[in-house]
Design a protein around this motif. Sequence first.
Motif, mmCIF file in Angstrom:
data_model
loop_
_atom_site.group_PDB
_atom_site.id
_atom_site.type_symbol
_atom_site.label_atom_id
_atom_site.label_comp_id
_atom_site.label_asym_id
_atom_site.label_seq_id
_atom_site.Cartn_x
_atom_site.Cartn_y
_atom_site.Cartn_z
ATOM 1 N N PRO A 10 0.858 -1.194 0.000
ATOM 2 C CA PRO A 10 0.000 0.000 0.000
ATOM 3 C C PRO A 10 0.890 1.239 0.000
ATOM 4 C CG PRO A 10 -0.561 -1.484 1.819
ATOM 5 C CD PRO A 10 0.723 -1.967 1.242
ATOM 6 N N ILE A 11 0.322 2.348 -0.378
ATOM 7 C CA ILE A 11 1.064 3.605 -0.214
ATOM 8 C C ILE A 11 0.613 4.175 1.130
ATOM 9 C CG2 ILE A 11 1.604 4.076 -2.609
ATOM 10 C CD1 ILE A 11 -0.967 5.744 -2.762
ATOM 11 N N TYR A 12 1.590 4.559 1.941
ATOM 12 C CA TYR A 12 1.300 4.877 3.345
ATOM 13 C C TYR A 12 0.866 6.334 3.513
ATOM 14 C CZ TYR A 12 3.678 0.469 3.542
ATOM 15 O OH TYR A 12 4.019 -0.839 3.311
ATOM 16 N N TYR A 13 -0.087 6.529 4.396
ATOM 17 C CA TYR A 13 -0.533 7.894 4.703
ATOM 18 C C TYR A 13 0.617 8.646 5.367
ATOM 19 C CZ TYR A 13 -5.502 6.728 4.060
ATOM 20 O OH TYR A 13 -6.706 6.366 3.549
ATOM 21 N N VAL A 14 0.791 9.879 4.959
ATOM 22 C CA VAL A 14 1.893 10.638 5.534
ATOM 23 C C VAL A 14 1.466 11.429 6.779
ATOM 24 C CG1 VAL A 14 3.344 10.810 3.488
ATOM 25 C CG2 VAL A 14 1.494 12.448 3.820
ATOM 26 N N PRO A 18 6.773 6.015 9.983
ATOM 27 C CA PRO A 18 6.908 4.594 9.662
ATOM 28 C C PRO A 18 7.076 3.754 10.927
ATOM 29 C CG PRO A 18 8.813 5.864 8.856
ATOM 30 C CD PRO A 18 7.834 6.842 9.396
ATOM 31 N N HIS A 19 6.272 2.711 11.059
ATOM 32 C CA HIS A 19 6.420 1.826 12.218
ATOM 33 C C HIS A 19 6.555 0.377 11.755
ATOM 34 C CE1 HIS A 19 2.203 0.667 11.878
ATOM 35 N NE2 HIS A 19 1.798 1.924 12.039
ATOM 36 N N VAL A 20 6.721 -0.522 12.725
ATOM 37 C CA VAL A 20 7.015 -1.911 12.343
ATOM 38 C C VAL A 20 5.848 -2.570 11.598
ATOM 39 C CG1 VAL A 20 8.788 -2.336 14.091
ATOM 40 C CG2 VAL A 20 6.387 -2.777 14.644
ATOM 41 N N GLY A 21 4.629 -2.028 11.754
ATOM 42 C CA GLY A 21 3.487 -2.544 10.998
ATOM 43 C C GLY A 21 3.644 -2.229 9.517
ATOM 44 N N HIS A 22 3.970 -0.975 9.203
ATOM 45 C CA HIS A 22 4.221 -0.630 7.792
ATOM 46 C C HIS A 22 5.393 -1.461 7.254
ATOM 47 C CE1 HIS A 22 2.873 3.522 9.373
ATOM 48 N NE2 HIS A 22 1.864 3.074 8.657
ATOM 49 N N ALA A 23 6.412 -1.584 8.116
ATOM 50 C CA ALA A 23 7.635 -2.279 7.674
ATOM 51 C C ALA A 23 7.354 -3.746 7.344
ATOM 52 C CB ALA A 23 8.713 -2.182 8.755
ATOM 53 N N LEU A 24 6.338 -4.304 7.971
ATOM 54 C CA LEU A 24 6.012 -5.712 7.729
ATOM 55 C C LEU A 24 5.619 -5.938 6.265
ATOM 56 C CD1 LEU A 24 5.481 -8.547 8.903
ATOM 57 C CD2 LEU A 24 3.147 -7.819 9.357
ATOM 58 N N THR A 25 4.758 -5.087 5.739
ATOM 59 C CA THR A 25 4.330 -5.260 4.342
ATOM 60 C C THR A 25 5.505 -4.967 3.408
ATOM 61 O OG1 THR A 25 2.250 -4.356 5.152
ATOM 62 C CG2 THR A 25 2.370 -4.856 2.823
ATOM 63 N N MET A 26 6.322 -3.982 3.793
ATOM 64 C CA MET A 26 7.522 -3.709 2.999
ATOM 65 C C MET A 26 8.392 -4.955 2.932
ATOM 66 S SD MET A 26 7.466 -0.593 1.959
ATOM 67 C CE MET A 26 9.139 -0.278 1.414
ATOM 68 N N THR A 49 3.801 6.823 -1.035
ATOM 69 C CA THR A 49 3.048 7.514 0.010
ATOM 70 C C THR A 49 1.759 8.099 -0.543
ATOM 71 O OG1 THR A 49 4.641 9.297 -0.382
ATOM 72 C CG2 THR A 49 4.847 8.103 1.685
ATOM 73 N N ASP A 50 0.752 8.089 0.331
ATOM 74 C CA ASP A 50 -0.602 8.549 0.012
ATOM 75 C C ASP A 50 -0.720 9.942 0.629
ATOM 76 O OD1 ASP A 50 -3.301 8.776 -0.428
ATOM 77 O OD2 ASP A 50 -3.836 6.854 0.490
ATOM 78 N N GLU A 51 -0.720 10.954 -0.201
ATOM 79 C CA GLU A 51 -0.507 12.311 0.315
ATOM 80 C C GLU A 51 -1.703 13.230 0.150
ATOM 81 O OE1 GLU A 51 3.150 13.692 -1.434
ATOM 82 O OE2 GLU A 51 4.268 11.974 -0.649
ATOM 83 N N MET A 253 -1.034 -6.164 1.401
ATOM 84 C CA MET A 253 -1.520 -5.159 2.364
ATOM 85 C C MET A 253 -1.953 -5.871 3.635
ATOM 86 S SD MET A 253 -4.945 -4.916 0.276
ATOM 87 C CE MET A 253 -3.872 -5.456 -1.018
ATOM 88 N N ALA A 254 -2.416 -5.095 4.623
ATOM 89 C CA ALA A 254 -3.035 -5.718 5.795
ATOM 90 C C ALA A 254 -4.546 -5.727 5.590
ATOM 91 C CB ALA A 254 -2.643 -4.995 7.073
ATOM 92 N N LYS A 255 -5.223 -6.455 6.447
ATOM 93 C CA LYS A 255 -6.622 -6.818 6.229
ATOM 94 C C LYS A 255 -7.605 -5.648 6.180
ATOM 95 C CE LYS A 255 -7.229 -7.595 11.173
ATOM 96 N NZ LYS A 255 -7.477 -8.561 12.234
ATOM 97 N N GLU A 256 -7.254 -4.505 6.854
ATOM 98 C CA GLU A 256 -8.273 -3.452 6.990
ATOM 99 C C GLU A 256 -8.599 -2.745 5.687
ATOM 100 O OE1 GLU A 256 -5.181 -3.107 7.744
ATOM 101 O OE2 GLU A 256 -4.563 -1.171 6.951
ATOM 102 N N ILE A 257 -7.713 -2.895 4.699
ATOM 103 C CA ILE A 257 -7.974 -2.194 3.438
ATOM 104 C C ILE A 257 -8.160 -3.194 2.295
ATOM 105 C CG2 ILE A 257 -6.811 -0.079 4.157
ATOM 106 C CD1 ILE A 257 -4.357 -0.914 2.594
ATOM 107 N N PHE A 258 -8.498 -4.417 2.687
ATOM 108 C CA PHE A 258 -8.618 -5.494 1.705
ATOM 109 C C PHE A 258 -10.019 -5.535 1.103
ATOM 110 C CE2 PHE A 258 -9.226 -10.160 0.943
ATOM 111 C CZ PHE A 258 -8.272 -10.320 -0.036
ATOM 112 N N GLY A 285 -2.470 -10.230 8.443
ATOM 113 C CA GLY A 285 -3.125 -9.675 9.625
ATOM 114 C C GLY A 285 -2.324 -8.513 10.203
ATOM 115 N N TRP A 286 -2.628 -8.171 11.417
ATOM 116 C CA TRP A 286 -2.007 -7.009 12.059
ATOM 117 C C TRP A 286 -0.997 -7.416 13.117
ATOM 118 C CZ3 TRP A 286 -7.217 -4.297 13.526
ATOM 119 C CH2 TRP A 286 -7.694 -3.586 12.423
ATOM 120 N N PHE A 287 -0.046 -6.548 13.318
ATOM 121 C CA PHE A 287 0.728 -6.563 14.550
ATOM 122 C C PHE A 287 -0.124 -5.814 15.573
ATOM 123 C CE2 PHE A 287 5.268 -6.844 12.655
ATOM 124 C CZ PHE A 287 5.184 -8.219 12.704
ATOM 125 N N VAL A 288 -0.390 -6.444 16.687
ATOM 126 C CA VAL A 288 -1.252 -5.824 17.692
ATOM 127 C C VAL A 288 -0.542 -5.739 19.039
ATOM 128 C CG1 VAL A 288 -3.493 -6.453 16.720
ATOM 129 C CG2 VAL A 288 -2.263 -8.099 18.114
#
Length: 632
Positions: A10-14, A18-26, A49-51, A253-258, A285-288
């Motif tokens: 996904p392109i990440y919201y600015v 950046p956190h380990v959740g974004h890094a997971l998909t990367m 990035t989603d700007e 991507m992760a599940k919330e935008i699937f 899934g997510w890192f929670v």
Amino acid sequence: MAKTIYLTTPIYYVNSVPHVGHALTMLVCDVAKRYHAMRGEPVRFLTGTDENGLKVLEAAREAGEEPQAFVDRIAGSFRACWDAMNFAYDDFIRTTEPRHVRAVQHLFEILRDKGAIYLDRYEGWYDVSSESFVRESDVVDGKSPDGNPVTWVSEENWFFRLSAFGDRLLEHIRAHPDFLLPESRRNEVIKFIEQGLRDMCISRANPGWGVPVPGDPSRVVYVWFDALINYLAATGWPDPGWEELWPADAHWMAKEIFTRFHATLWPAMLMAADLPLPRHVIAHGWFVFGDQKMSKSKGNVLAPLELRDEFVAHGVDPALAVDVVRYTELRCLPYEGDAAYTREEIGKHYNADLANDLGNALNRTLAMVQRFGDGVIPSPEAEAEMRGRAVEARVAFERAMAQYRPDRALEAASDLVRFLNKYIDSRAPWALAKSADPALRPVLRSMLLGLRAAEGLFRPVVPATADAMASQMGLRPLQEWALVGEEESLPAGGKIGEAKPLFPRLETKTRPSEPRGAAPAPEPDYVTIEEFSRIRLRVARVLEAEPVEGSDKLLKITLVVGEERRQVVAGIRKSYAPEDLIGRQVILVANLKPAKLRGVESQGMLLAADGPDGGAILLQPDRDAPEGAAVH
Ligand code: MSP
């Protein structure tokens, strides 16, 4: 020429960092990118990035910055973080770039010309935080189903005829069982579509930020409609050459935008424009933390570089500390469910897999080739068992990657390392050396072959570690996938390099183990459990032993303790010949203050019982224990 394999995150919201959740998909895409590149396949990895969108505009206002300056700054911080994490993306698209804006407007026009977009009045709720329109019936106490505040919108707007695509979408999903993965989420999408799709509002009043609707500058394109087009925009569409990349092979991507966006809206948009659909759309899934998703708004983000720095502070080389984050993230990947990526989990996998399994395999192999094989890579063929296991691991890795399961691919690599350690234990090169057994050289070669294959298999996940492994073996990095597990990967006759521990063990906190019931009154010569636990006892293996010159009692013994080497001087010469000790496991007092005995430094003490004749009887674990394991 084969079509380029095209992988996207996904392109990440600015509005976030950046956190380990974004890094997971990367990471998931990076592993695939590196794997395909090793196979010599053309591959392209897109992120960005989603700007646009209100959420970003609000974040810029809050930061007191001009929106463009704000998005430039945050997009830069994403790039910097991804570069530091060694993510080898080929393209980084920003939705404020002209190439993206042009593609969005072009697709909008095509759909409007085809009658798939029409003007109507929208009245309803909008959730800025999720950038989504919310049904009246879904608003509870002024909040959206995601728990965010909603605002009332009453505007004339553009609509996308999503309702017209339900049947075609279902047909496509059913005809292509691996279009949406994993299967459990695919089933959710089917249910969602079967409930009936409604047309979607795809514009908003222009707040001075966003992609203007072509021919209607009073409105901007709804941020999700705009963002999804990035995948196509980055191919250069509609300019010639875009088909080299399109369709995308995997959108991760992760599940919330699937369900709503990538598995429904996006394919419907492409169908409406008569463009091919992506081959696979995959959600993990997510890192929670507890029961919460990691996110900036919840204040529970863990930054990948912060984690890296913690391992650097622990003594891990910075390049390898990045790999600790990469390794542990993939190890914890929540494919179907969610996962807790906590320091406790990270520490556990670090110690067990990196410090222990990988560290031991590397250290023992090199130490034994050094000691029993003159430090030279032997020429005879490796034993069939090891060759078979290494090739099997490669095939298992390939199968996992073909099924979009990088977590299972990593498992295949780890299995080989565990096998190598067992192989060393069972083939006992020290014993072969002692009896001058001709199997020694093939066994040493097998160990190196296994290690070399592990280097290749680990390379897509932990590239810097793989480089370090190659260099310690005295070899060039193994870049060619087809060579993994093959004899050609291991040119004979070369000198192995210097063995250096890569991942020093983390000390885990001692377990509280209070006796049940009333504690007995302390008596003068009791030690408390806390006092006892200050003495660090460890399982170690004897690598070398030799007499200390000028002494008939002392032996100088080199030990492997997990990733570490230790030298101790022990007064056991009367009870043990040096060659009887090599390969044996012993118990070391690991935090005894170093002392010199006959001028030789001793960095610890071995536990031994007093023998009946005044000699020493060394303590040894009942069966082989992991090297470096704590003894309580
Ligand atoms: N901008 C949209 C995506 C548009 S794509 C056309 C967006 N951005 S986001 O910044 O919120 O990133 C969401 C993505 O980041 C998730 O889908 C996932 O890839 C990754 N993750 C963010 N937090 C995560 C976790 N806690 N766990 C796992 N993945 C996480 O949505």
